[in-house]
Design a protein around this motif. Structure first.
Motif, PDB file in Angstrom:
ATOM      1  N   GLY A  25      -2.678 -43.924  -4.171  1.00 49.70           N
ATOM      2  CA  GLY A  25      -3.900 -43.512  -4.873  1.00 49.70           C
ATOM      3  C   GLY A  25      -3.598 -42.505  -5.970  1.00 49.70           C
ATOM      4  N   LEU A  26      -2.741 -41.552  -5.636  1.00 50.09           N
ATOM      5  CA  LEU A  26      -2.337 -40.536  -6.615  1.00 50.09           C
ATOM      6  C   LEU A  26      -1.676 -41.212  -7.822  1.00 50.09           C
ATOM      7  N   MET A  27      -0.703 -42.118  -7.537  1.00 44.91           N
ATOM      8  CA  MET A  27       0.059 -42.736  -8.626  1.00 44.91           C
ATOM      9  C   MET A  27      -0.780 -43.722  -9.439  1.00 44.91           C
ATOM     10  N   ALA A  28      -1.876 -44.213  -8.840  1.00 40.09           N
ATOM     11  CA  ALA A  28      -2.754 -45.134  -9.578  1.00 40.09           C
ATOM     12  C   ALA A  28      -3.776 -44.370 -10.417  1.00 40.09           C
ATOM     13  N   GLY A  29      -3.686 -43.048 -10.431  1.00 45.24           N
ATOM     14  CA  GLY A  29      -4.593 -42.255 -11.267  1.00 45.24           C
ATOM     15  C   GLY A  29      -5.995 -42.147 -10.693  1.00 45.24           C
ATOM     16  N   LEU A  30      -6.134 -42.265  -9.368  1.00 47.21           N
ATOM     17  CA  LEU A  30      -7.471 -42.240  -8.771  1.00 47.21           C
ATOM     18  C   LEU A  30      -8.033 -40.819  -8.653  1.00 47.21           C
ATOM     19  N   LEU A  31      -7.232 -39.804  -8.956  1.00 49.05           N
ATOM     20  CA  LEU A  31      -7.708 -38.432  -8.780  1.00 49.05           C
ATOM     21  C   LEU A  31      -8.186 -37.796 -10.095  1.00 49.05           C
TER      22      LEU A  31
END
Ligand SMILES: NC(=O)c1ccc[n+]([C@@H]2O[C@H](COP(=O)([O-])OP(=O)(O)OC[C@H]3O[C@@H](n4cnc5c(N)ncnc54)[C@H](OP(=O)(O)O)[C@@H]3O)[C@@H](O)[C@H]2O)c1
Length: 315
Positions: free
Chosen positions: A267-273
């Motif tokens: 999630g972090l690496m997919a830019g979800l934050l």
């Protein structure tokens, strides 16, 4: 000002505590529903404490009677032998139904930034959150869905533990390129947002709001900011996500925790934050970290520890 009864789940936990504090300061009554009724209670008798009765719908409904709003912070961070996402989804739906049956006027529900995008990636955390948002939208109770990405401030896990790792580990690993972004929000700003929704006028329409701070960091940039703020020299290295995950698995038993899950890394690496919406809180992490440099990350914050040691404060 009219005062009302607000039911807040987990008011002895993290964001729930900040929300309860603000509601009480405004002169409202606050009742918390919790499975940790014996954590240190900074509110004394001002806080009514009720046990969460997931398996008893009538008792759950009774614990919501007379409430103007329900502010729901309850969720689980990962699947574990003692708790699962599926249980958390079923429990939350039961809570929503109990609120409906009790005549609660408005539900403030804490979700996550970009639940649909995360669900589309097959991430179970996000699938559960997306399912609950859909459920709430069809429940027939006016609501506000708040979507934080990362919260920081006394008692947080992620930012504190990045600082802890920078202090304690010989190197700090950044997954992949480290260019994916985060927009951390201070927990008190988040509580202000939740309280403004809880105390909103009866005619306020239902809303879905991204909960984000004013600063946007890349993950590497965040680690560099914390490293310089804490006056450290820890090397920051790029590592493949799989290697970073293995390192976090090795660290887990040493700190008695699940440090990070595969899903959280994905999630972090997919830019979800981070999102394109405007910021909803004013406190910048950089200045806050500068002011708290003496204590930030001096102790590891254990998610599993918080679930096991239910008589201890998060702080
Ligand atoms: N903190 C963040 O950075 C962040 C970021 C994005 C989204 N969120 C969302 O914000 C909401 C509140 O998060 P928070 O950080 O403020 O959490 P928290 O206070 O640690 O947890 C909220 C409440 O959920 C219950 N809970 C947590 N884990 C549980 C488990 N494994 N089993 C049973 N009950 C559990 C606890 O209830 P008891 O009182 O019964 O112990 C707790 O008071 C959650 O929906 C979370 O997904 C948080």
């Amino acid at each position: 000002m009219t005062t009302s009864l607000h039911v807040v789940t987990g008011a002895l936990g993290y964001s729930g505590k900040a929300i309860a504090k603000r509601l009480l300061a405004r002169g409202h009554r606050v009742r918390t529903l919790t499975n940790s009724p014996h954590r240190p209670n900074p509110f004394g008798d001002s806080l009514e404490i009720h046990q969460l009765a997931w398996s008893d719908p009538a008792r759950l409904t009774n614990s919501l009677r007379g409430a103007d709003t329900l502010v729901n912070t309850y969720w689980v961070r990962f699947n574990h032998k003692h708790f699962t996402f599926d249980e958390a989804v079923a429990n939350t739906k039961a809570l929503f139904r109990a609120a409906h049956a009790a005549g609660v006027r408005r539900i403030i529900h804490v979700s996550i930034l970009k639940p649909d995008e995360g669900a589309a990636l097959g991430l179970a955390y996000y699938q559960g959150k997306a399912e609950l948002e859909r459920d709430l939208r069809t429940l027939g109770v006016p609501h506000a869905i708040l979507r934080p990405g990362v919260l920081f401030g006394r008692g947080d896990v992620l930012v504190n533990n990045i600082a802890w790792a920078l202090r304690r580990l010989p190197v700090f690993g950044v997954f992949g390129r480290g260019d994916y972004e985060l927009e951390p929000m201070h927990v008190d700003d988040f509580a202000d947002l939740a309280v403004s929704q809880a105390c909103a006028d009866h005619t306020m329409p239902s809303a879905t709001i991204d909960a984000k701070g004013p600063e946007r960091f890349t993950f590497r940039g965040l680690a560099e900011t914390l490293r310089s703020t804490l006056a450290l020299r820890t090397p920051i290295m790029h590592v493949p996500a799989s290697m970073g995950y293995i390192a976090s698995k090795i660290l887990g038993p040493l700190v008695g925790d699940v440090v990070l899950t595969r899903e959280e890394i994905a999630g972090l690496m997919a830019g979800l934050l981070a999102s394109d919406a405007p910021p909803t809180g004013p406190t910048g992490l950089t200045e806050w970290a500068r002011q708290h440099a003496a204590t930030l990350g001096t102790r590891y914050a254990s998610e599993v520890g918080r679930r096991i040691e239910r008589t201890k404060s998060y702080e």
